[in-house]
Design an enzyme around this catalytic site. Structure first.
Site, PDB file in Angstrom:
ATOM      1  N   SER A 251       0.832  -1.194   0.000  1.00 33.91           N
ATOM      2  CA  SER A 251       0.000   0.000   0.000  1.00 33.91           C
ATOM      3  C   SER A 251       0.869   1.248   0.000  1.00 33.91           C
ATOM      4  O   SER A 251       1.985   1.239   0.540  1.00 33.91           O
ATOM      5  CB  SER A 251      -0.868  -0.017   1.265  1.00 33.91           C
ATOM      6  OG  SER A 251      -1.389   1.259   1.526  1.00 33.91           O
TER       7      SER A 251
ATOM      8  N   TYR B  87      -1.761  -0.709  10.945  1.00 36.27           N
ATOM      9  CA  TYR B  87      -2.040  -1.322   9.635  1.00 36.27           C
ATOM     10  C   TYR B  87      -0.853  -1.121   8.697  1.00 36.27           C
ATOM     11  O   TYR B  87      -0.356  -2.068   8.079  1.00 36.27           O
ATOM     12  CB  TYR B  87      -3.321  -0.720   9.024  1.00 36.27           C
ATOM     13  CG  TYR B  87      -3.466  -1.009   7.548  1.00 36.27           C
ATOM     14  CD1 TYR B  87      -3.763  -2.289   7.095  1.00 36.27           C
ATOM     15  CD2 TYR B  87      -3.284   0.003   6.585  1.00 36.27           C
ATOM     16  CE1 TYR B  87      -3.877  -2.560   5.728  1.00 36.27           C
ATOM     17  CE2 TYR B  87      -3.394  -0.258   5.233  1.00 36.27           C
ATOM     18  CZ  TYR B  87      -3.696  -1.535   4.805  1.00 36.27           C
ATOM     19  OH  TYR B  87      -3.798  -1.810   3.462  1.00 36.27           O
TER      20      TYR B  87
ATOM     21  N   LYS C  34       2.088  -3.784   6.765  1.00 35.09           N
ATOM     22  CA  LYS C  34       2.504  -3.821   5.350  1.00 35.09           C
ATOM     23  C   LYS C  34       4.018  -3.689   5.238  1.00 35.09           C
ATOM     24  O   LYS C  34       4.663  -4.392   4.467  1.00 35.09           O
ATOM     25  CB  LYS C  34       1.821  -2.704   4.560  1.00 35.09           C
ATOM     26  CG  LYS C  34       0.311  -2.872   4.424  1.00 35.09           C
ATOM     27  CD  LYS C  34      -0.036  -4.051   3.534  1.00 35.09           C
ATOM     28  CE  LYS C  34      -1.520  -4.335   3.492  1.00 35.09           C
ATOM     29  NZ  LYS C  34      -1.848  -5.628   2.911  1.00 35.09           N
TER      30      LYS C  34
END
Ligand code: NAD
Ligand code: UFG
Length: 338
Positions: free
Chosen positions: A125, A149, A153
């Site tokens: 992302s 979050y 990643k």
């Protein structure tokens, strides 16, 4: 590269990618625990493509289930979408995110290694760039996580870089998605969030269909042309095709490489609202409220590396993103839960 295991294939991006992979002639096995999706999406994927796929309802943290899949099928590559993605929830429940996303990926990679499958395309992302110092964002910019979050990643990216260094058989493509929107032009599959949407596009679509009353625009005083936040929205079908390009590329390029998947073009929240209202021919009532903590003013990609190395570039413009979102939303007002 004939048979591909797609983790999280019932989800928004996964389902669109399954359609493109099936259209391209790949055989697919999908593993998904349906924690944020509906198996109906996979029925529709098969309807659109006119081909079948095999679905296993399982959690990627379930090592025995993965072993069974790798034993039963001769998998050549994995496209790994499965993960949780709600930023706010990750702040409130970080362990849930580290367990599902990081531990889930480790269990998947262990199963791959055991069965000597070393090719993986990973859903990363733009969040891994944190708050970038300049724009557009290039792949060699410094990386930083601004929430749990994003940290998952970043950690998974680092795991894949470490694996590549440890054993030259590992070939990983990290795809850093910007803001995926839109839906398949059939109107049969699209984004169907479980609760009130966190993201702009599904929120606008649900206001237009009457499920939500009004959009809150987070901040009207950013240093952008109209004061609202600017993002690089990319049509999910373009994004899905980026995975085809990555899979072809993986065979030629050993090691771990990261690519931005974006258009390079930023649009503001107000531009998005206006474009959606025009496509749907419906008003989208909104009010401007305080900024959302953690939001950057602007974020858009330099997509040149993916064009040069993968031969991929986004082709669908803002109008198609809006028309296709509206077709999906108006044909499926309650999403997959009819
Ligand atoms: P999504 O929630 O629609 O799809 C994710 C799928 O993974 C769901 O079907 C869910 O049921 C499944 N899943 C989650 N945890 C699982 C587990 N432990 N075992 C098996 N299945 C599991 O999300 P999406 O928008 O399609 O995103 C796909 C991937 O792309 C995610 O990894 C996400 O972090 C990443 N990504 C998404 C965006 C975005 O804005 N949509 C942006 C950048 C990156
Ligand atoms: N916005 C609103 N109102 C809303 C929702 C969003 O004004 O109800 C604004 C935001 O402030 C931002 C823009 O719309 O300016 C886009 O917001 P999104 O939540 O749709 O997307 P983000 O760019 O904040 O983040 C998304 C994903 C992240 C991912 C990032 C980059 O949610 O997980 O794209 O890929 F990391």
């Amino acid at each position: 590269m004939k048979t591909v295991l797609v983790t999280g294939g019932a989800g928004f991006i996964g389902s669109h990618t399954c359609v493109e992979l099936l259209n391209e002639g790949y055989d697919l096995v999908v593993v998904d625990n349906l924690c944020n999706s509906d198996a109906c999406a996979l029925d529709r994927v098969q309807e659109i493509s006119g081909r079948t796929l095999d679905f296993v309802r399982a959690d990627i943290r379930d090592s025995a289930a993965l072993n069974d899949i790798f034993s039963r099928y001769s998998i050549n590559a994995v496209v790994h979408f499965a993960g949780l993605k709600a930023v706010g929830e990750s702040v409130a429940e970080p362990l849930k995110y580290f367990d599902n996303n990081v531990n889930g990926t480790v269990v998947l990679l262990q199963a791959m290694q055991r069965h000597e499958v070393f090719n993986i395309v990973f859903s990363s992302s733009a969040t891994v760039y944190g708050d970038p110092a300049s724009l557009p964002i290039k792949e060699d910019f410094p990386l930083a996580a601004v929430n749990p979050y994003g940290r998952t990643k970043l950690i998974i990216e680092q795991i894949l870089f470490d694996l590549g260094k440890s054993d030259s058989r590992w070939q990983s493509v990290l795809l850093r998605y910007f803001n995926p929107v839109g839906a398949h032009p059939s109107g049969l599959i699209g984004e169907d969030p479980n609760d009130i949407p966190n993201n702009l596009m599904p929120f606008i679509a649900q206001v237009a269909i009457g499920r939500l009353q009004e959009l809150s625009i987070y901040g009207g005083d950013y240093a952008t042309p109209d004061g609202t936040g600017v993002r690089d929205y990319i049509h999910v079908v373009d994004l899905a095709k980026g995975h085809l390009a990555a899979l072809s590329h993986i065979v030629q390029t050993p090691g771990t490489v990261a690519y931005n998947l974006g258009t390079g073009q930023g649009y503001s929240v107000l531009e998005m609202v206006k474009a959606f209202a025009a496509a749907a021919d419906k008003p989208v009532p909104y009010k401007i409220v305080a900024r959302r903590p953690g939001d950057a003013a602007q974020c858009y990609a330099d997509p040149a590396l993916a064009a040069e190395k993968l031969g991929w570039r986004a082709e669908l413009g803002l109008e198609r993103m809006m028309e296709d979102t509206w077709r999906w939303q108006s044909q499926n007002p309650q999403g997959y839960r009819q």
